[in-house]
Design a protein around this motif. Structure first.
Motif, mmCIF file in Angstrom:
data_model
loop_
_atom_site.group_PDB
_atom_site.id
_atom_site.type_symbol
_atom_site.label_atom_id
_atom_site.label_comp_id
_atom_site.label_asym_id
_atom_site.label_seq_id
_atom_site.Cartn_x
_atom_site.Cartn_y
_atom_site.Cartn_z
ATOM 1 N N VAL A 9 52.431 4.656 20.618
ATOM 2 C CA VAL A 9 52.900 3.398 21.211
ATOM 3 C C VAL A 9 52.274 2.220 20.477
ATOM 4 N N ALA A 10 50.972 2.294 20.248
ATOM 5 C CA ALA A 10 50.262 1.209 19.557
ATOM 6 C C ALA A 10 50.805 1.013 18.152
ATOM 7 N N ALA A 11 51.144 2.096 17.472
ATOM 8 C CA ALA A 11 51.660 2.006 16.106
ATOM 9 C C ALA A 11 53.014 1.288 16.082
ATOM 10 N N ALA A 12 53.850 1.575 17.062
ATOM 11 C CA ALA A 12 55.162 0.928 17.124
ATOM 12 C C ALA A 12 55.014 -0.572 17.384
ATOM 13 N N TRP A 13 54.106 -0.930 18.278
ATOM 14 C CA TRP A 13 53.849 -2.353 18.554
ATOM 15 C C TRP A 13 53.237 -3.051 17.348
ATOM 16 N N ARG A 14 52.383 -2.325 16.633
ATOM 17 C CA ARG A 14 51.692 -2.939 15.492
ATOM 18 C C ARG A 14 52.694 -3.452 14.463
ATOM 19 N N GLU A 15 53.723 -2.689 14.194
ATOM 20 C CA GLU A 15 54.716 -3.113 13.211
ATOM 21 C C GLU A 15 55.348 -4.439 13.616
ATOM 22 N N ARG A 16 55.731 -4.552 14.878
ATOM 23 C CA ARG A 16 56.359 -5.789 15.361
ATOM 24 C C ARG A 16 55.390 -6.960 15.302
ATOM 25 N N LEU A 17 54.156 -6.713 15.699
ATOM 26 C CA LEU A 17 53.171 -7.788 15.736
ATOM 27 C C LEU A 17 52.808 -8.282 14.337
ATOM 28 N N LEU A 18 52.722 -7.379 13.390
ATOM 29 C CA LEU A 18 52.432 -7.784 12.009
ATOM 30 C C LEU A 18 53.533 -8.688 11.472
ATOM 31 N N ALA A 249 52.212 18.544 35.891
ATOM 32 C CA ALA A 249 52.825 17.251 35.544
ATOM 33 C C ALA A 249 53.949 17.428 34.526
ATOM 34 N N GLY A 250 54.911 16.494 34.568
ATOM 35 C CA GLY A 250 55.963 16.495 33.566
ATOM 36 C C GLY A 250 55.552 15.753 32.316
ATOM 37 N N ALA A 251 54.677 14.767 32.505
ATOM 38 C CA ALA A 251 54.178 13.969 31.382
ATOM 39 C C ALA A 251 52.814 13.415 31.783
ATOM 40 N N LEU A 252 51.931 13.257 30.791
ATOM 41 C CA LEU A 252 50.549 12.885 31.097
ATOM 42 C C LEU A 252 49.915 12.178 29.902
ATOM 43 N N THR A 253 49.170 11.101 30.186
ATOM 44 C CA THR A 253 48.425 10.431 29.112
ATOM 45 C C THR A 253 47.064 11.106 28.937
ATOM 46 N N PRO A 254 46.623 11.294 27.696
ATOM 47 C CA PRO A 254 45.301 11.871 27.455
ATOM 48 C C PRO A 254 44.216 10.794 27.520
ATOM 49 N N VAL A 255 42.983 11.231 27.645
ATOM 50 C CA VAL A 255 41.812 10.341 27.533
ATOM 51 C C VAL A 255 40.785 11.074 26.681
ATOM 52 N N PRO A 256 40.429 10.503 25.521
ATOM 53 C CA PRO A 256 40.950 9.259 24.926
ATOM 54 C C PRO A 256 42.323 9.476 24.290
ATOM 55 N N GLY A 257 42.884 8.386 23.760
ATOM 56 C CA GLY A 257 44.160 8.476 23.063
ATOM 57 C C GLY A 257 45.366 8.106 23.900
ATOM 58 N N GLY A 258 45.121 7.576 25.102
ATOM 59 C CA GLY A 258 46.217 7.204 25.972
ATOM 60 C C GLY A 258 46.295 5.709 26.188
ATOM 61 N N VAL A 259 46.029 5.286 27.429
ATOM 62 C CA VAL A 259 46.152 3.875 27.800
ATOM 63 C C VAL A 259 45.216 2.993 26.977
ATOM 64 N N GLY A 260 43.996 3.453 26.763
ATOM 65 C CA GLY A 260 43.020 2.655 26.020
ATOM 66 C C GLY A 260 43.476 2.303 24.621
ATOM 67 N N SER A 261 44.251 3.192 24.003
ATOM 68 C CA SER A 261 44.736 2.939 22.643
ATOM 69 C C SER A 261 45.729 1.787 22.595
ATOM 70 N N VAL A 262 46.383 1.516 23.729
ATOM 71 C CA VAL A 262 47.412 0.482 23.776
ATOM 72 C C VAL A 262 46.853 -0.840 24.296
ATOM 73 N N THR A 263 45.775 -0.785 25.054
ATOM 74 C CA THR A 263 45.214 -1.999 25.659
ATOM 75 C C THR A 263 44.855 -3.044 24.606
ATOM 76 N N THR A 264 44.208 -2.618 23.542
ATOM 77 C CA THR A 264 43.838 -3.541 22.463
ATOM 78 C C THR A 264 45.073 -4.195 21.851
ATOM 79 N N THR A 265 46.135 -3.424 21.711
ATOM 80 C CA THR A 265 47.384 -3.951 21.165
ATOM 81 C C THR A 265 47.950 -5.042 22.065
ATOM 82 N N MET A 266 47.787 -4.883 23.371
ATOM 83 C CA MET A 266 48.276 -5.888 24.317
ATOM 84 C C MET A 266 47.466 -7.191 24.199
ATOM 85 N N VAL A 267 46.189 -7.083 23.842
ATOM 86 C CA VAL A 267 45.387 -8.283 23.586
ATOM 87 C C VAL A 267 45.973 -9.048 22.401
#
Length: 280
Positions: A9-18, A249-267
């Motif tokens: 997710v962070a990688a996809a956002w990074r392209e747009r932000l750059l 679960a049908g889908a699950l975020t890992p820790v680390p490598g989940g929400v935390g990886s995207v939070t910085t991108t949102m900043v």
């Protein structure tokens, strides 16, 4: 079970932000981030330095404004007013906690809401509650970015949020509701939390209690978003028992490598968005 990879997710956002940052620079605008760091919190210092590196990787400016443990209330408020008036600063990121003796609510209240990129001010919390445009806490925004990236439908779904903090639980519940989910917020005084959690199509764990969520609390096939970051026996774990919950679960975020990886991108996104507004 599908793993919801925050790094993708962070990688996809990074392209747009750059691309957006390049466009801003072509208009002679370089986004600027002020990181306010007061006291001697090692995790805060580590994150502040990490954000410096992130800014450098994106090609914009981040500066740490550091104050010691002995800083006074007036010094903190004066610093915020100074940053409010600095046109080179598009966003202010306040590292918490502040030193003892500092009234953090008064310091936050001094921030220009349009520079409050982590949505701490009452103005931005009010904007969120009213469904208006503003800066909202970056961790809840990361949760929403993950759900959006993986095309997880929210309209009409039952969402349960475990935790009601002002920086995660409450904001994410409002963001989910804005996408037409039916939201229940659970907390330490909630009766029969396990039953409520087990009814969720979307379960967001944000309690700060390591591996508290087990398979008995998860509806088969549910989407589970783990916001927790806890250190246990030298390991980083979430609020969800990953191995156990992954069996249902049908889908699950890992820790680390989940929400935390995207939070910085949102900043970064918040800073870029504010810079774009100033150019209009």
């Amino acid at each position: 079970m599908k793993i919801l990879d925050g790094k993708a997710v962070a990688a996809a956002w990074r392209e747009r932000l750059l691309r957006k940052i390049t466009e801003l620079k072509q208009k002679n605008c370089v986004p600027g981030l002020a990181i306010v760091l007061a006291g001697d919190s090692k995790p805060s210092l580590m994150y502040a330095r990490f954000m410096e590196k992130v800014a450098d990787s994106y090609g914009f400016k981040a500066e740490i404004y550091r104050r010691g443990e002995e800083v006074t209330q007036q010094d903190m408020e004066d610093l915020i007013h100074q940053l409010n008036e600095d046109d080179a600063v598009h966003g202010i990121l306040m590292m918490m906690p502040l030193p003892r003796g500092i009234d953090s609510s008064r310091v936050i209240a001094c921030m220009d809401p349009d520079k409050d990129i982590d949505g701490l001010t009452s103005v931005n919390l009010g904007r969120l509650a009213a469904g208006e445009e503003g800066h909202f806490p970056c961790t809840p925004r990361a949760v929403m970015a993950i759900l959006d990236y993986y095309h997880i439908p929210l309209d009409g779904k039952r969402a349960v949020v475990l935790g009601r903090s002002k920086v995660v639980g409450r904001p994410v519940s409002l963001l989910l509701e804005a996408q037409n989910a039916t939201v229940t917020v659970c907390h330490s005084h909630t009766a029969d939390m396990e039953t409520l959690a087990g009814e969720a199509d979307i379960l967001v764990a944000a309690m700060g209690r390591p591996e508290k969520v087990t398979s008995s609390m998860v509806k088969p096939g549910a989407v589970v978003i783990d916001v927790g970051i806890n250190r246990v026996n030298g390991k980083t774990v979430g609020d969800v028992d990953f191995a156990d919950v992954s069996t249902v679960a049908g889908a699950l975020t890992p820790v680390p490598g989940g929400v935390g990886s995207v939070t910085t991108t949102m900043v970064v996104d918040a800073i870029v968005s504010e810079a774009e507004k100033r150019m209009k």
